[in-house]
Design an enzyme around this catalytic site. Structure first.
Site, short mmCIF file in Angstrom:
data_model
loop_
_atom_site.label_atom_id
_atom_site.label_comp_id
_atom_site.label_asym_id
_atom_site.label_seq_id
_atom_site.Cartn_x
_atom_site.Cartn_y
_atom_site.Cartn_z
CE LYS A 77 -1.78 1.72 3.96
NZ LYS A 77 -1.56 3.16 4.18
CG ASN A 78 2.24 2.73 3.51
OD1 ASN A 78 1.06 2.99 3.21
ND2 ASN A 78 2.62 2.52 4.75
NE ARG A 116 -0.12 12.44 5.93
CZ ARG A 116 0.15 13.59 6.51
NH1 ARG A 116 -0.82 14.30 7.05
NH2 ARG A 116 1.38 14.06 6.56
CB CYS A 159 -6.72 9.23 10.85
SG CYS A 159 -5.06 8.63 10.89
NE ARG A 179 -0.85 10.38 9.34
CZ ARG A 179 -1.05 9.30 8.55
NH1 ARG A 179 -2.22 8.72 8.53
NH2 ARG A 179 -0.06 8.88 7.79
N PRO A 180 0.00 16.76 10.42
CG PRO A 180 1.59 18.07 11.46
CD PRO A 180 0.81 16.80 11.63
CG ASP A 202 4.35 21.21 9.60
OD1 ASP A 202 4.09 20.01 9.35
OD2 ASP A 202 4.93 21.58 10.62
CG ASP A 210 3.08 1.93 9.40
OD1 ASP A 210 3.35 2.13 8.21
OD2 ASP A 210 2.59 2.80 10.15
NE ARG A 228 -7.60 4.34 4.43
CZ ARG A 228 -6.90 5.27 5.06
NH1 ARG A 228 -7.25 5.66 6.27
NH2 ARG A 228 -5.85 5.82 4.49
C1 EPZ Z 1 3.71 7.38 5.96
O1 EPZ Z 1 2.84 8.34 6.53
C2 EPZ Z 1 2.89 6.10 5.90
N1 EPZ Z 1 1.72 6.29 5.05
C3 EPZ Z 1 2.45 5.72 7.31
O2 EPZ Z 1 1.73 4.50 7.23
C4 EPZ Z 1 3.69 5.52 8.18
O3 EPZ Z 1 3.28 5.23 9.50
C5 EPZ Z 1 4.53 6.80 8.16
O4 EPZ Z 1 4.86 7.15 6.80
C6 EPZ Z 1 5.82 6.65 8.94
O5 EPZ Z 1 6.56 5.58 8.42
C7 EPZ Z 1 1.86 6.17 3.71
O6 EPZ Z 1 2.94 5.95 3.19
C8 EPZ Z 1 0.61 6.34 2.90
P1 EPZ Z 1 5.46 10.93 8.07
P2 EPZ Z 1 3.28 9.91 6.54
O7 EPZ Z 1 5.30 12.14 7.24
O8 EPZ Z 1 4.03 10.21 5.31
C9 EPZ Z 1 4.98 14.32 11.38
C10 EPZ Z 1 -0.08 3.08 7.57
O9 EPZ Z 1 -0.56 2.59 8.60
N2 EPZ Z 1 4.80 15.24 10.23
O10 EPZ Z 1 6.74 10.18 8.01
O11 EPZ Z 1 2.08 10.70 6.86
C11 EPZ Z 1 3.81 13.37 11.51
O12 EPZ Z 1 2.75 13.98 12.22
C12 EPZ Z 1 0.34 4.52 7.57
O13 EPZ Z 1 0.14 2.46 6.50
C13 EPZ Z 1 4.72 16.59 10.49
O14 EPZ Z 1 4.76 17.03 11.64
O15 EPZ Z 1 4.27 9.93 7.79
C14 EPZ Z 1 4.41 12.22 12.26
O16 EPZ Z 1 4.46 12.51 13.64
C15 EPZ Z 1 0.04 5.21 8.89
N3 EPZ Z 1 4.57 17.44 9.43
C16 EPZ Z 1 5.83 12.15 11.70
O17 EPZ Z 1 6.09 13.44 11.12
C17 EPZ Z 1 4.53 16.98 8.13
O18 EPZ Z 1 4.42 17.81 7.20
C18 EPZ Z 1 6.02 11.08 10.61
O19 EPZ Z 1 5.13 11.35 9.58
C19 EPZ Z 1 4.62 15.60 7.91
C20 EPZ Z 1 4.76 14.74 8.96
#
Ligand code: EPZ
Length: 419
Positions: A22-23, A92, A116, A121-122, A124, A306, A398
């Site tokens: 998926k990812n 997302r 969610c 999940r901002p 920024d 995950d 999903r």
């Molecule tokens: C990806 O989410 C995956 N989703 C997530 O899998 C996975 O848990 C995550 O990476 C971490 O490995 C997909 O690939 C579709 P991040 P993503 O940006 O990109 C903070 C699943 O269950 N952050 O690495 O959203 C954020 O809040 C899903 O398959 C900011 O603050 O994760 C988090 O605390 C869940 N600002 C941390 O960084 C931003 O602009 C990691 O988020 C972006 C992220």
């Protein structure tokens, strides 16, 4: 709300081919916008998030077909339409369409994806990175418009190795005139997969898989691209955990062990035997799992967030006391309360869960509020006494293809509950 009924006491045994990731598939589906031609993806998982991505591509004017794990996308006729809130909110990764629209058309309009259950999940880091390479950003009531007369490229330093922000910048940088350097990039295998697709589409990229990636240019190719989606390392880990917690024996084909290395070390520390092959893992569970004194989630190559829910279910019935520390998503330990309703003994303090393993859990109705906690609760229910209903199965669907049928072939007594 849909649910899954589970009769506990089973022992997951057998072999399976893991679904496509998926990812990995979601970012490359967004990337197909950059290729003004046909892409054929193979080994695509038939899951709700893929179908939502195809809906977005169709709305943007692409022609798509999806059958038998093949997806054909003709992105020749794509135009930069606004992606409506209702469609963007489904998942997302809808935010990842911004970068390629910006790269190809110098404009993209969509809505901030919903947060969610696992955290705010901002986005920024995404937006700051896009403006760093020349995008103008306007936002009003969650509607984001990114536009640029000129994407100049540049150096973006990510404050955190965000997977999504790294993917966003890789996609947008394909439209930039100069080189773009991403410092502090995510190193997940899904980033490497995205770069492999972008290179086939004409990008010049170095450093993928490290924390410093450089995109030097993008010369779109004209020919059809054929691309296989790699096996889903998290889905594989989830099924291995279900076998581990039910004293089972499971062989999974189509997965690279080195993409799950931290989880493999965790399985072994809890008493499982694992035989590793280049594209397969065989797990044999012990009579009873051994507690893990301390495990924390962090960006790849560390133990993945995950897999946290799956391991928390294993810790709930392991002999001894385990500690799980969740460093990535602020609300991802919420599943502990549901495990406690099944008789587990877990105390959550901030982002740490202190778990004293119990011999047996008992069935009841529990709620999975995201796909990984749903999968973790299903694993726990397979090992519990009696009948469990896991509500929120629509979240599980999903990301997990045909889970009910798959578990049935491995010996589980499970059934779908629709309200
Ligand atoms: C990806 O989410 C995956 N989703 C997530 O899998 C996975 O848990 C995550 O990476 C971490 O490995 C997909 O690939 C579709 P991040 P993503 O940006 O990109 C903070 C699943 O269950 N952050 O690495 O959203 C954020 O809040 C899903 O398959 C900011 O603050 O994760 C988090 O605390 C869940 N600002 C941390 O960084 C931003 O602009 C990691 O988020 C972006 C992220």
């Amino acid at each position: 709300m849909s649910g899954i009924g589970i009769e506990g006491g089973c022992c997951l045994t057998g072999e399976m081919e893991i679904q496509g990731s998926k990812n990995a598939v979601l970012p490359v589906l967004a990337a197909s916008i950059l290729h003004s031609g046909v892409t054929v993806f193979t080994h695509v998982p038939d899951i709700a998030d893929v179908r939502a991505s195809l809906e977005i591509l169709e709305l943007l004017g692409a022609r798509t077909e999806f059958r038998e794990h093949f997806v054909r996308i003709d992105a020749t006729g794509i135009i930069p339409r606004e992606i409506p809130k209702a469609l963007g909110e489904k998942m997302r990764s809808s935010v990842l369409f911004l970068g390629p629209l910006l790269a190809r058309f110098r404009e993209g309009i969509l809505y901030r994806p919903g947060g969610c259950a696992i955290g705010k999940r901002p986005v920024d880091y995404h937006l700051a990175g896009l403006s760093r390479i020349g995008a103008e950003l306007e936002e009003e009531s969650g509607r984001i418009r990114a536009s640029a007369n000129h994407l100049a490229g540049g150096t973006v330093m990510l404050p955190y190795p965000s997977v999504g922000a790294t993917e966003q910048l890789l996609l947008a940088a394909c439209g930039a005139d100069g080189p773009t350097q991403i410092l502090g990039a995510a190193r997940e295998p899904e980033i490497v997969t995205l770069c492999r697709y972008l290179k086939m589409a004409g990008a010049e990229i170095t450093g993928e898989g490290s924390s410093e990636i450089v995109i030097r240019g993008f010369q779109p190719v004209r020919r059809e691209i054929r691309f296989r989606i790699p096996g889903d390392r998290i889905a594989a880990g989830s099924y291995l955990a279900a076998a581990a917690v039910t004293k089972g024996r499971l062989y999974i084909k189509g997965i690279h062990p080195n993409h799950l290395w931290a989880s493999i070390c965790g399985f072994r520390s809890m008493g499982c035997e694992l035989r590793l092959e280049p594209e397969g893992i065989l797990l044999s569970a012990p009579e009873r799992l051994t507690a893990l004194p301390f495990l924390s989630t962090d960006p790849y190559p560390a133990f993945p967030t995950d897999m946290q829910s799956a391991f928390l279910s294993m810790m709930a019935v392991a002999a001894g006391t385990s500690v799980m520390k969740e460093n990535v998503f602020e609300k991802r330990l919420a599943m502990a309360a549901e495990l406690n309703r099944m008789g587990a003994d877990i105390r959550v303090d901030g982002n740490q869960a202190f778990c004293t393993g119990v011999e047996r859990l008992h069935g009841t109705t529990v709620y999975g509020t995201d796909l990984r906690s749903g999968a973790g609760l299903i694993a726990a229910a397979l090992a519990a006494d009696g009948i469990t209903t896991v509500e929120g199965f629509e979240y599980v669907e999903r990301g997990y293809e045909n889970m009910i049928e798959l578990l049935q072939t491995l010996g589980a007594r499970v059934w779908r509950i629709t309200e």
